[in-house]
Design a protein around this motif. Structure first.
Motif, PDB file in Angstrom:
ATOM      1  N   ASP A 110       0.797  -1.222   0.000  1.00 53.45           N
ATOM      2  CA  ASP A 110       0.000   0.000   0.000  1.00 53.45           C
ATOM      3  C   ASP A 110       0.833   1.279   0.000  1.00 53.45           C
ATOM      4  O   ASP A 110       0.355   2.333  -0.399  1.00 53.45           O
ATOM      5  N   GLY A 111       2.084   1.175   0.512  1.00 51.20           N
ATOM      6  CA  GLY A 111       2.913   2.376   0.541  1.00 51.20           C
ATOM      7  C   GLY A 111       4.377   1.982   0.594  1.00 51.20           C
ATOM      8  O   GLY A 111       4.737   1.003   1.251  1.00 51.20           O
ATOM      9  N   ILE A 112       5.241   2.742  -0.144  1.00 51.80           N
ATOM     10  CA  ILE A 112       6.665   2.419  -0.217  1.00 51.80           C
ATOM     11  C   ILE A 112       7.451   3.692   0.074  1.00 51.80           C
ATOM     12  O   ILE A 112       7.165   4.740  -0.517  1.00 51.80           O
ATOM     13  N   TYR A 113       8.427   3.620   0.998  1.00 45.32           N
ATOM     14  CA  TYR A 113       9.099   4.823   1.476  1.00 45.32           C
ATOM     15  C   TYR A 113      10.606   4.631   1.528  1.00 45.32           C
ATOM     16  O   TYR A 113      11.103   3.754   2.227  1.00 45.32           O
ATOM     17  N   GLY A 114      11.338   5.468   0.805  1.00 42.05           N
ATOM     18  CA  GLY A 114      12.793   5.384   0.799  1.00 42.05           C
ATOM     19  C   GLY A 114      13.413   6.325   1.807  1.00 42.05           C
ATOM     20  O   GLY A 114      12.703   6.998   2.567  1.00 42.05           O
ATOM     21  N   PRO A 115      14.765   6.397   1.801  1.00 37.48           N
ATOM     22  CA  PRO A 115      15.486   7.264   2.736  1.00 37.48           C
ATOM     23  C   PRO A 115      14.979   8.691   2.662  1.00 37.48           C
ATOM     24  O   PRO A 115      14.693   9.192   1.567  1.00 37.48           O
ATOM     25  N   GLY A 116      14.863   9.320   3.817  1.00 40.85           N
ATOM     26  CA  GLY A 116      14.434  10.710   3.856  1.00 40.85           C
ATOM     27  C   GLY A 116      12.933  10.926   3.799  1.00 40.85           C
ATOM     28  O   GLY A 116      12.482  12.077   3.849  1.00 40.85           O
ATOM     29  N   SER A 117      12.150   9.863   3.713  1.00 37.46           N
ATOM     30  CA  SER A 117      10.701  10.064   3.680  1.00 37.46           C
ATOM     31  C   SER A 117      10.244  10.728   4.978  1.00 37.46           C
ATOM     32  O   SER A 117      10.616  10.280   6.055  1.00 37.46           O
ATOM     33  N   PRO A 118       9.464  11.806   4.876  1.00 39.58           N
ATOM     34  CA  PRO A 118       8.991  12.456   6.097  1.00 39.58           C
ATOM     35  C   PRO A 118       8.004  11.556   6.853  1.00 39.58           C
ATOM     36  O   PRO A 118       7.108  10.969   6.245  1.00 39.58           O
ATOM     37  N   THR A 119       8.195  11.445   8.161  1.00 38.89           N
ATOM     38  CA  THR A 119       7.356  10.518   8.922  1.00 38.89           C
ATOM     39  C   THR A 119       5.892  10.962   8.953  1.00 38.89           C
ATOM     40  O   THR A 119       5.003  10.117   9.030  1.00 38.89           O
ATOM     41  N   HIS A 120       5.649  12.276   8.879  1.00 31.06           N
ATOM     42  CA  HIS A 120       4.231  12.692   8.947  1.00 31.06           C
ATOM     43  C   HIS A 120       3.442  12.185   7.738  1.00 31.06           C
ATOM     44  O   HIS A 120       2.260  11.858   7.852  1.00 31.06           O
ATOM     45  N   ALA A 121       4.132  12.083   6.583  1.00 32.26           N
ATOM     46  CA  ALA A 121       3.445  11.569   5.390  1.00 32.26           C
ATOM     47  C   ALA A 121       3.112  10.084   5.589  1.00 32.26           C
ATOM     48  O   ALA A 121       2.017   9.615   5.237  1.00 32.26           O
ATOM     49  N   ILE A 122       4.049   9.344   6.200  1.00 33.06           N
ATOM     50  CA  ILE A 122       3.824   7.920   6.462  1.00 33.06           C
ATOM     51  C   ILE A 122       2.639   7.742   7.419  1.00 33.06           C
ATOM     52  O   ILE A 122       1.749   6.916   7.201  1.00 33.06           O
ATOM     53  N   ILE A 123       2.623   8.580   8.471  1.00 34.51           N
ATOM     54  CA  ILE A 123       1.536   8.509   9.456  1.00 34.51           C
ATOM     55  C   ILE A 123       0.184   8.786   8.791  1.00 34.51           C
ATOM     56  O   ILE A 123      -0.789   8.055   8.996  1.00 34.51           O
ATOM     57  N   ASP A 124       0.151   9.843   7.965  1.00 37.27           N
ATOM     58  CA  ASP A 124      -1.109  10.184   7.289  1.00 37.27           C
ATOM     59  C   ASP A 124      -1.587   9.028   6.415  1.00 37.27           C
ATOM     60  O   ASP A 124      -2.771   8.684   6.419  1.00 37.27           O
ATOM     61  N   ASP A 125      -0.651   8.427   5.658  1.00 39.21           N
ATOM     62  CA  ASP A 125      -1.027   7.327   4.766  1.00 39.21           C
ATOM     63  C   ASP A 125      -1.594   6.151   5.564  1.00 39.21           C
ATOM     64  O   ASP A 125      -2.610   5.563   5.183  1.00 39.21           O
ATOM     65  N   ILE A 126      -0.936   5.802   6.650  1.00 42.19           N
ATOM     66  CA  ILE A 126      -1.399   4.651   7.434  1.00 42.19           C
ATOM     67  C   ILE A 126      -2.800   4.938   7.977  1.00 42.19           C
ATOM     68  O   ILE A 126      -3.706   4.120   7.861  1.00 42.19           O
ATOM     69  N   ARG A 127      -2.985   6.120   8.542  1.00 47.43           N
ATOM     70  CA  ARG A 127      -4.313   6.475   9.085  1.00 47.43           C
ATOM     71  C   ARG A 127      -5.386   6.362   8.009  1.00 47.43           C
ATOM     72  O   ARG A 127      -6.437   5.771   8.226  1.00 47.43           O
ATOM     73  N   LYS A 128      -5.082   6.931   6.835  1.00 46.54           N
ATOM     74  CA  LYS A 128      -6.071   6.993   5.763  1.00 46.54           C
ATOM     75  C   LYS A 128      -6.443   5.582   5.300  1.00 46.54           C
ATOM     76  O   LYS A 128      -7.618   5.224   5.233  1.00 46.54           O
ATOM     77  N   LEU A 129      -5.416   4.767   5.046  1.00 44.60           N
ATOM     78  CA  LEU A 129      -5.681   3.434   4.488  1.00 44.60           C
ATOM     79  C   LEU A 129      -6.326   2.495   5.507  1.00 44.60           C
ATOM     80  O   LEU A 129      -7.185   1.696   5.163  1.00 44.60           O
ATOM     81  N   VAL A 130      -5.920   2.604   6.774  1.00 49.58           N
ATOM     82  CA  VAL A 130      -6.523   1.744   7.797  1.00 49.58           C
ATOM     83  C   VAL A 130      -7.990   2.108   7.986  1.00 49.58           C
ATOM     84  O   VAL A 130      -8.856   1.248   8.104  1.00 49.58           O
ATOM     85  N   ASN A 131      -8.276   3.404   7.989  1.00 54.08           N
ATOM     86  CA  ASN A 131      -9.671   3.803   8.158  1.00 54.08           C
ATOM     87  C   ASN A 131     -10.529   3.377   6.987  1.00 54.08           C
ATOM     88  O   ASN A 131     -11.684   2.995   7.155  1.00 54.08           O
ATOM     89  N   GLN A 132      -9.946   3.393   5.773  1.00 48.02           N
ATOM     90  CA  GLN A 132     -10.679   2.892   4.601  1.00 48.02           C
ATOM     91  C   GLN A 132     -11.008   1.411   4.759  1.00 48.02           C
ATOM     92  O   GLN A 132     -12.120   0.984   4.501  1.00 48.02           O
ATOM     93  N   ALA A 133     -10.013   0.650   5.222  1.00 47.52           N
ATOM     94  CA  ALA A 133     -10.198  -0.797   5.365  1.00 47.52           C
ATOM     95  C   ALA A 133     -11.287  -1.107   6.372  1.00 47.52           C
ATOM     96  O   ALA A 133     -11.964  -2.130   6.285  1.00 47.52           O
ATOM     97  N   ASP A 134     -11.478  -0.182   7.342  1.00 46.76           N
ATOM     98  CA  ASP A 134     -12.482  -0.411   8.374  1.00 46.76           C
ATOM     99  C   ASP A 134     -13.905  -0.223   7.887  1.00 46.76           C
ATOM    100  O   ASP A 134     -14.849  -0.640   8.538  1.00 46.76           O
ATOM    101  N   GLN A 135     -14.042   0.472   6.718  1.00 44.08           N
ATOM    102  CA  GLN A 135     -15.405   0.794   6.304  1.00 44.08           C
ATOM    103  C   GLN A 135     -16.018  -0.260   5.393  1.00 44.08           C
ATOM    104  O   GLN A 135     -15.339  -1.130   4.913  1.00 44.08           O
TER     105      GLN A 135
END
Ligand code: B12
Ligand SMILES: Nc1nc2c(ncn2[C@@H]2O[C@H](COP(=O)(O)OP(=O)(O)OP(=O)(O)O)[C@@H](O)[C@H]2O)c(=O)[nH]1
Ligand SMILES: [Mg+2]
Lengths: 135, 328
Positions: A110-135
């Motif tokens: 669902d998401g791929i992150y290399g060196p230097g990826s900002p953690t806030h973007a990773i957090i946002d992606d996880i929140r968004k995709l997990v909440n989608q899966a819940d619906q």
């Protein structure tokens, strides 16, 4: 009823000892209010799938800097799905060459992150995709 | 869901644990149905200061139960603290339990305290019931790294192991008295480290103070033995100390033997039933409190409540008078 917490497994499959990224991510997700199960180094795909089953996590994050992602990731996804966990989201970080990104996507990452990826973007992606899966 | 859990289906167990942890209606309903199937497992608590080797010991205890004849099925619930600021947590106890992977007779679950103080989470007891109903013979419950007040485990477990290590120093030893009080078995882990003898002497000294049959008292600077009160029962459990090295497995067979002895002692003395009763009493009381509290809170408007609080702050009412006013 208690508020639903996002639970994420952060694992390091394979034999390399680069664990800084995994630890940085584990801490960042905790600071974002998530519950992170950290498995430690040198996990086999079987160990990761088993922990994913026992911990009933919403997402699995794999940190791979060894170059072995194209063998490890498909095996892990296959095992997780075989356990009946169809809606667990999969995230991969570390050293992933650009040409491998479409292959991993195709496998269902669902998401791929290399060196230097900002953690806030990773957090946002996880929140968004997990909440989608819940619906 | 309850049927699959009774069959020991791992995905069903895992999903139900989540429902129970989140206290959902589905989780509550399943617990109602499963309750009749609980009460069989031996609940063992493992507590002690941070880093004393609780997770490593849990790993070894589980390995040894799996090697026993016949092998016992082991479930593990490992509790780590939630951050009070963000509500998040890093649950890292599994790192020490990698040797247990690939064994279908073992089930490991990590959980965060989610704001509870006593060293466990509110849902830990319910989750242990799920695992009990699922047929695990032993349930090992690792508390958060505990100081002296994290003693909730004594209300949940049949047998409590308190883990200590050499070299924590005498001052710390004295502070730990509160947690020593809840021990059924004292484990002196990291016995490969220097200072074991001194640590064991210190523990023995503290135990003797609470010893039911013999008392040592300070008398003009000397330790003197005082006879036990005449009503001390002969079959009282004397807290043993067992040395272990959780990174290999020295002392583990002896520790397992002690666990078996304690279980037998509980059953013969009737303490098993008594602990069961007091555990269910605690659970019922918690539920009553929680339910009455929320019923009452639903009957009263936020406005009424904050008016009473205002009067309290202005010293127009005392806390008890405010209570009278609110209960009407
Ligand atoms: C530090 C480092 C080391 C340290 C590791 C210390 C440690 N405990 O982690 C040491 C010196 C031990 C080391 C050793 C080696 N290293 Co090195 N190492 C690096 C280096 C310079 C930085 C890695 C790092 O810690 N970055 C900081 C962290 C925070 O970043 P990160 O891991 O990339 O994580 C970020 C993202 O990738 C992502 N992410 C990572 N994991 C996850 C997980 C999830 C779930 C998510 C969502 C995101 C995510 O988010 C993070 C934040 O942005 C990299 C080069 C580089 N620039 O990446 C080489 C590198 C990884 N190492 C490399 C190599 C070859 C080695 C050695 C084999 C060298 C040798 N010949 O001995 C050994 C192997 C040792 C071993 N046992 O495995 C190569 C790997 C080549 C490859 N895969 O094709 C690299 C890329 C260097 C290179 N350019 O050749 N290394
Ligand atoms: N020398 C020695 N080290 C040990 C022993 N048991 C555990 N350790 C080490 O002590 C450290 C902490 O062990 P854990 O099992 O994680 O301790 P813990 O009490 O579960 O820690 P928290 O859950 O963080 O409170 C690890 O590095 C272990 O390898 C032992 O008997 N001897
Ligand atoms: Mg631990």
């Amino acid at each position: 009823m208690a508020e639903k917490k996002i639970r994420v497994l952060v694992g390091k499959p394979g034999l390399d000892g680069h664990d800084r990224g995994a630890k940085v991510i584990a801490r960042a997700l905790r600071d974002a209010g998530m519950e992170v199960i950290y498995t430690g180094l040198r996990q086999t795909p079987e160990m990761i799938a088993e922990a994913t089953l026992q911990e009933d996590v919403d997402a699995v994050g794999l940190s791979i800097l060894s170059g072995a992602h194209l063998t490890l990731v498909p095996r892990i996804i296959e095992l997780i799905r075989a356990n009946g966990q169809d809606d667990v989201r999969i995230f991969v970080g570390g050293i992933i060459p650009d040409e491998d990104v479409p292959k991993l996507r195709e496998l269902g990452v669902d998401g791929i992150y290399g060196p230097g990826s900002p953690t806030h973007a990773i957090i946002d992606d996880i929140r968004k995709l997990v909440n989608q899966a819940d619906q | 869901m309850p049927d699959a859990v009774l069959q020991g289906e791992r995905l069903a167990i895992s999903r139900l644990l989540t429902e129970v942890e989140n206290d959902t209606p589905a989780g509550q309903a399943a617990l109602n149905q499963l309750f009749v199937h609980t009460g069989k497992a031996h609940l063992v608590g493992i507590t002690g200061a941070p880093g004393t080797g609780k997770s490593s010991l849990v790993n070894q205890i589980a390995l040894h139960y799996r090697k026993a004849e016949p092998p016992l099925k082991v479930a593990i619930v490992a509790v780590d603290p939630s951050s009070p600021f963000t509500g998040g947590a890093v649950l890292g106890d599994r790192v020490r339990m990698r040797e247990l992977s690939g064994d279908s007779g073992v089930f490991i679950r990590s959980m965060a305290t989610r704001g509870s103080l006593g060293g466990l989470a509110v849902a830990t007891a319910g989750m242990a019931q799920v695992l009990d109903a699922a047929g695990f013979d032993v349930i090992l419950i690792e508390t958060v790294g505990a100081g002296q007040s994290e003693v909730e485990i004594v209300k949940l477990a049949h047998t409590v192991l308190v883990v200590d290590v050499p070299g924590l120093g005498d001052d710390v030893q004295a502070i730990k008295a509160g947690i020593l009080e809840i021990a059924d078995i004292l484990v002196l882990n990291k016995a490969d480290r220097p200072g074991v003898e001194a640590a064991e002497r210190a523990l023995l000294g503290m135990l003797k103070l609470g010893h039911p049959t013999k008392h040592l008292v300070q008398h003009h600077g000397k330790l003197e033995e005082v006879l036990a009160p005449a009503d001390t029962a002969a079959d009282d459990w004397l807290i043993p100390i067992r040395r272990t090295v959780a990174t290999d497995s020295s002392g583990l067979p002896e520790l397992l033997e002690m666990l078996g002895k304690h279980k037998a002692h509980l059953q013969q003395s009737g303490d098993w039933q008594r602990r069961e009763r007091s555990r269910l009493h605690t659970q019922l009381q918690g539920l009553v409190q929680h339910t009455l509290m929320s019923q009452w809170r639903n009957q009263i408007s936020d406005e009424e409540y904050s008016q009473a609080l205002d009067k309290l702050v202005a010293r127009e009412l005392s806390p008890r008078q405010a209570l009278q006013a609110l209960l009407g």
